[in-house]
Design a protein around this motif. Sequence first.
Motif, short mmCIF file in Angstrom:
data_model
loop_
_atom_site.label_atom_id
_atom_site.label_comp_id
_atom_site.label_asym_id
_atom_site.label_seq_id
_atom_site.Cartn_x
_atom_site.Cartn_y
_atom_site.Cartn_z
N GLN A 133 0.86 -1.19 0.00
CA GLN A 133 0.00 0.00 0.00
C GLN A 133 0.90 1.24 0.00
N TYR A 134 0.63 2.17 -0.93
CA TYR A 134 1.45 3.37 -1.10
C TYR A 134 0.68 4.59 -0.61
N GLU A 135 1.40 5.48 0.09
CA GLU A 135 0.78 6.73 0.55
C GLU A 135 1.81 7.86 0.45
N TRP A 136 1.57 8.79 -0.50
CA TRP A 136 2.43 9.95 -0.67
C TRP A 136 1.85 11.14 0.06
N THR A 137 2.70 11.91 0.73
CA THR A 137 2.28 13.17 1.36
C THR A 137 3.38 14.21 1.14
N PRO A 138 2.98 15.47 0.91
CA PRO A 138 1.60 15.92 0.67
C PRO A 138 1.10 15.42 -0.68
N THR A 139 -0.19 15.57 -0.89
CA THR A 139 -0.78 15.09 -2.14
C THR A 139 -0.81 16.16 -3.22
N GLN A 140 -0.55 17.42 -2.86
CA GLN A 140 -0.62 18.51 -3.82
C GLN A 140 0.40 18.30 -4.94
N GLY A 141 -0.05 18.48 -6.17
CA GLY A 141 0.82 18.39 -7.33
C GLY A 141 1.04 16.99 -7.85
#
Length: 204
Positions: A133-141
Amino acid sequence: TALDGNNCPFSIADIPVYEHAFSIFSDTVIPTSCYGPEHLDGAIFVNGIGDNPPFDFSLNGGPFISTNVFRELGAGPYQVVGRDQKGCTDTFTITVPQPDPIVITIVPPLDSIQLGESVQLVSSVFNSNGPLQYEWTPTQGLNCADCPDPVVSIFETTIYELVVTDLDKPNRAVPCTGTGIAEIIVLPARPTFVPNAFTPNGDG
């Protein structure tokens, strides 16, 4: 009257009785399911050998208990003391192992783009077992925040963090995760040359 091998009489009381020395050993060691001190699902199974059972055991100086299983252990060394019914003890040290940490690499880890440009971040995950499971932060852009390789289109310099969770054992008390970092630097837009003079004959 009992006779020995030479047909000499002897008393049963004259026969020495030897007891086997008490000792303990580890039967099974279960490693923690993930790397790190927060994962407390390792276990040690111990057994005793001797002529005076039942045996009880102590872990790291704790109270003696009758069970031979120690659970909910983190990775690292432990001292186990065993004791028989006559008070004889034996001690040994055993280590609960842990797997290698989840390692994440992101390419490029550091990059610069002109304002209005885009760049793709490509991640690789090592030492994992199951679906991820992948989670990038921040999500902007980002064109996606839950994918391994998002495309970045931003207007200001941003540091992105990727957290990957290994879902091979979804019922873990503490998830098995790894973290990666990438920084995208946004450069000012290139200046555009605009002539500030005009001549009718085109000679500048």
